[in-house]
Scaffold this motif. Sequence first.
Motif, PDB file in Angstrom:
ATOM      1  N   ASN A   1       0.851  -1.191   0.000  1.00 30.53           N
ATOM      2  CA  ASN A   1       0.000   0.000   0.000  1.00 30.53           C
ATOM      3  C   ASN A   1       0.888   1.242   0.000  1.00 30.53           C
ATOM      4  O   ASN A   1       1.937   1.240   0.652  1.00 30.53           O
ATOM      5  CB  ASN A   1      -0.906  -0.015   1.232  1.00 30.53           C
ATOM      6  CG  ASN A   1      -1.931   1.095   1.215  1.00 30.53           C
ATOM      7  OD1 ASN A   1      -1.628   2.248   1.526  1.00 30.53           O
ATOM      8  ND2 ASN A   1      -3.168   0.758   0.865  1.00 30.53           N
TER       9      ASN A   1
ATOM     10  N   ILE B   1      -7.295   3.894   9.045  1.00 34.08           N
ATOM     11  CA  ILE B   1      -6.427   2.953   8.343  1.00 34.08           C
ATOM     12  C   ILE B   1      -7.264   1.962   7.551  1.00 34.08           C
ATOM     13  O   ILE B   1      -6.976   1.667   6.385  1.00 34.08           O
ATOM     14  CB  ILE B   1      -5.497   2.218   9.333  1.00 34.08           C
ATOM     15  CG1 ILE B   1      -4.507   3.209   9.954  1.00 34.08           C
ATOM     16  CG2 ILE B   1      -4.756   1.084   8.635  1.00 34.08           C
ATOM     17  CD1 ILE B   1      -3.658   2.617  11.066  1.00 34.08           C
TER      18      ILE B   1
ATOM     19  N   ASN C   1      -3.926   6.468  -3.650  1.00 37.64           N
ATOM     20  CA  ASN C   1      -3.377   7.039  -2.419  1.00 37.64           C
ATOM     21  C   ASN C   1      -2.027   7.698  -2.662  1.00 37.64           C
ATOM     22  O   ASN C   1      -1.565   8.496  -1.850  1.00 37.64           O
ATOM     23  CB  ASN C   1      -3.192   5.937  -1.356  1.00 37.64           C
ATOM     24  CG  ASN C   1      -4.509   5.477  -0.757  1.00 37.64           C
ATOM     25  OD1 ASN C   1      -5.571   5.772  -1.283  1.00 37.64           O
ATOM     26  ND2 ASN C   1      -4.433   4.717   0.326  1.00 37.64           N
ATOM     27  N   GLU C   2      -1.382   7.328  -3.770  1.00 39.03           N
ATOM     28  CA  GLU C   2      -0.094   7.933  -4.105  1.00 39.03           C
ATOM     29  C   GLU C   2      -0.263   9.437  -4.338  1.00 39.03           C
ATOM     30  O   GLU C   2      -1.212   9.857  -5.008  1.00 39.03           O
ATOM     31  CB  GLU C   2       0.485   7.297  -5.376  1.00 39.03           C
ATOM     32  CG  GLU C   2       1.032   5.891  -5.177  1.00 39.03           C
ATOM     33  CD  GLU C   2       2.401   5.882  -4.532  1.00 39.03           C
ATOM     34  OE1 GLU C   2       2.855   6.963  -4.086  1.00 39.03           O
ATOM     35  OE2 GLU C   2       3.002   4.797  -4.460  1.00 39.03           O
TER      36      GLU C   2
ATOM     37  N   ASN D   1       0.613   3.906   1.557  1.00 32.56           N
ATOM     38  CA  ASN D   1       0.700   4.519   2.883  1.00 32.56           C
ATOM     39  C   ASN D   1       1.405   3.639   3.914  1.00 32.56           C
ATOM     40  O   ASN D   1       1.650   4.088   5.037  1.00 32.56           O
ATOM     41  CB  ASN D   1      -0.698   4.854   3.411  1.00 32.56           C
ATOM     42  CG  ASN D   1      -1.436   5.830   2.531  1.00 32.56           C
ATOM     43  OD1 ASN D   1      -1.842   5.492   1.433  1.00 32.56           O
ATOM     44  ND2 ASN D   1      -1.617   7.057   3.013  1.00 32.56           N
TER      45      ASN D   1
ATOM     46  N   TYR E   1       4.737   1.476   4.608  1.00 30.20           N
ATOM     47  CA  TYR E   1       6.095   1.282   4.114  1.00 30.20           C
ATOM     48  C   TYR E   1       6.728  -0.003   4.648  1.00 30.20           C
ATOM     49  O   TYR E   1       6.319  -0.535   5.682  1.00 30.20           O
ATOM     50  CB  TYR E   1       6.969   2.482   4.502  1.00 30.20           C
ATOM     51  CG  TYR E   1       6.661   3.730   3.699  1.00 30.20           C
ATOM     52  CD1 TYR E   1       7.516   4.156   2.688  1.00 30.20           C
ATOM     53  CD2 TYR E   1       5.510   4.471   3.939  1.00 30.20           C
ATOM     54  CE1 TYR E   1       7.239   5.297   1.943  1.00 30.20           C
ATOM     55  CE2 TYR E   1       5.213   5.602   3.197  1.00 30.20           C
ATOM     56  CZ  TYR E   1       6.088   6.011   2.204  1.00 30.20           C
ATOM     57  OH  TYR E   1       5.787   7.132   1.466  1.00 30.20           O
TER      58      TYR E   1
ATOM     59  N   VAL F   1       3.710   4.386   8.824  1.00 30.93           N
ATOM     60  CA  VAL F   1       2.322   4.549   8.378  1.00 30.93           C
ATOM     61  C   VAL F   1       2.106   6.017   8.068  1.00 30.93           C
ATOM     62  O   VAL F   1       2.243   6.881   8.945  1.00 30.93           O
ATOM     63  CB  VAL F   1       1.323   4.090   9.459  1.00 30.93           C
ATOM     64  CG1 VAL F   1      -0.115   4.330   9.003  1.00 30.93           C
ATOM     65  CG2 VAL F   1       1.538   2.611   9.792  1.00 30.93           C
ATOM     66  N   CYS F   2       1.793   6.334   6.819  1.00 34.01           N
ATOM     67  CA  CYS F   2       1.540   7.720   6.415  1.00 34.01           C
ATOM     68  C   CYS F   2       0.053   8.009   6.526  1.00 34.01           C
ATOM     69  O   CYS F   2      -0.752   7.454   5.776  1.00 34.01           O
ATOM     70  CB  CYS F   2       2.015   7.964   4.986  1.00 34.01           C
ATOM     71  SG  CYS F   2       3.763   8.322   4.879  1.00 34.01           S
ATOM     72  N   LEU F   3      -0.293   8.888   7.440  1.00 36.54           N
ATOM     73  CA  LEU F   3      -1.701   9.206   7.686  1.00 36.54           C
ATOM     74  C   LEU F   3      -1.791  10.589   8.309  1.00 36.54           C
ATOM     75  O   LEU F   3      -1.095  10.886   9.292  1.00 36.54           O
ATOM     76  CB  LEU F   3      -2.315   8.156   8.628  1.00 36.54           C
ATOM     77  CG  LEU F   3      -3.825   8.181   8.828  1.00 36.54           C
ATOM     78  CD1 LEU F   3      -4.548   7.782   7.538  1.00 36.54           C
ATOM     79  CD2 LEU F   3      -4.217   7.238   9.954  1.00 36.54           C
ATOM     80  N   SER F   4      -2.626  11.423   7.738  1.00 32.65           N
ATOM     81  CA  SER F   4      -2.756  12.800   8.240  1.00 32.65           C
ATOM     82  C   SER F   4      -3.165  12.826   9.713  1.00 32.65           C
ATOM     83  O   SER F   4      -2.689  13.668  10.480  1.00 32.65           O
ATOM     84  CB  SER F   4      -3.793  13.555   7.402  1.00 32.65           C
ATOM     85  OG  SER F   4      -3.387  13.677   6.071  1.00 32.65           O
TER      86      SER F   4
ATOM     87  N   VAL G   1      -6.875   3.857   4.061  1.00 32.73           N
ATOM     88  CA  VAL G   1      -5.620   3.277   3.591  1.00 32.73           C
ATOM     89  C   VAL G   1      -5.865   1.958   2.872  1.00 32.73           C
ATOM     90  O   VAL G   1      -5.511   1.786   1.700  1.00 32.73           O
ATOM     91  CB  VAL G   1      -4.630   3.082   4.761  1.00 32.73           C
ATOM     92  CG1 VAL G   1      -3.373   2.359   4.291  1.00 32.73           C
ATOM     93  CG2 VAL G   1      -4.272   4.429   5.379  1.00 32.73           C
TER      94      VAL G   1
ATOM     95  N   TRP H   1       1.638  12.651   7.638  1.00 32.25           N
ATOM     96  CA  TRP H   1       1.397  13.116   6.274  1.00 32.25           C
ATOM     97  C   TRP H   1       0.672  14.445   6.357  1.00 32.25           C
ATOM     98  O   TRP H   1      -0.001  14.739   7.342  1.00 32.25           O
ATOM     99  CB  TRP H   1       0.566  12.091   5.491  1.00 32.25           C
ATOM    100  CG  TRP H   1       0.399  12.474   4.039  1.00 32.25           C
ATOM    101  CD1 TRP H   1      -0.758  12.858   3.416  1.00 32.25           C
ATOM    102  CD2 TRP H   1       1.423  12.545   3.053  1.00 32.25           C
ATOM    103  NE1 TRP H   1      -0.520  13.163   2.098  1.00 32.25           N
ATOM    104  CE2 TRP H   1       0.813  12.973   1.845  1.00 32.25           C
ATOM    105  CE3 TRP H   1       2.790  12.291   3.060  1.00 32.25           C
ATOM    106  CZ2 TRP H   1       1.543  13.152   0.660  1.00 32.25           C
ATOM    107  CZ3 TRP H   1       3.507  12.475   1.888  1.00 32.25           C
ATOM    108  CH2 TRP H   1       2.873  12.889   0.704  1.00 32.25           C
TER     109      TRP H   1
END
Length: 300
Positions: free
Chosen positions: A71, A110, A122-123, A73, A75, A80-83, A114, A88
């Motif tokens: 995914n 998530i 999501n990119e 978001n 890695y 975990v990339c999440l506002s 996500v 993020w």
Amino acid sequence: MKEWRILERDLPESIFVRVYENRIDLLRAVIVGAAGTPYHDGLFFFDIAFPSDYPARPPLVYYHSFGLRLNPNLYENGRVCLSLINTWGGKKCERWNPNESTILQVLLSIQALVLNEKPYYNEPGYTMWPGRALRQRQSMVYNENAFYLSCQTMLILLRLPPRNFDGFVNWHFRVRSQAILSACQAYSSGKVTVGSYTSDGSGSSTVDEDVVSRLFKGLLGGLYPELVAAFSSTGASVEHFVEQPKLELEAASYKADGEPAKKKENKEKRGFSISKILGKLKKVFGMKNRVKHLCSSSST
């Protein structure tokens, strides 16, 4: 702790957590991939740590990736990339608010934002462009890869389940094994788009021509026997999935850039029958208890 009361009251059936009596600053959660996404029936584990000044700062979230990037978001290093947890960018209303945000909101975000039905978008910069055939095709290929890596994650979890979740992992895949294998068959047929399969066949997106790539068919065909063997080891009834029509291994020769390599003139089409591994599968054959949505333990 207020957070635990919220989780006990509102946690959905597709998310499970374990808290620790002697470490109230730690939590482990597992999210079940939702139907209609390339993550359906998969298990995704997250470790969560609460900083000393929580909730002034958001929780720290680590994803158990096992080195797989399934995914945009999530890695390989667990990031975990999440506002919502400030890893993020995003509008002020999307970021962590000490007065309103909760760990339940993080877990639900998530699962919904996500692990969604079209993770390709999501990119950053890959906005939704309806009607753009190239983007749509790239999104479908991304879903194929996401499902394949999700299946690889299943195998890893069955071999090395996270501590205190071994019983749950076995129970989940014993119960969901038939649905997962049926989906593999449907996707390998090339007539069902990845993520659209439902166990009863309803709602599946079927077409008259192949909608999945030859590379994906080949990769999934190679993984299928391992899934059957792993699910069998949980005590699942998967005997009728052993003898199946041939799953084509059309991706035997692909260039590094993903383009099909030139075939030799008289080379025969290669494939394999799942029935060939019947003897191997019969050697393998456990688990009963489902963990509660919220339970406690004395160690991590």
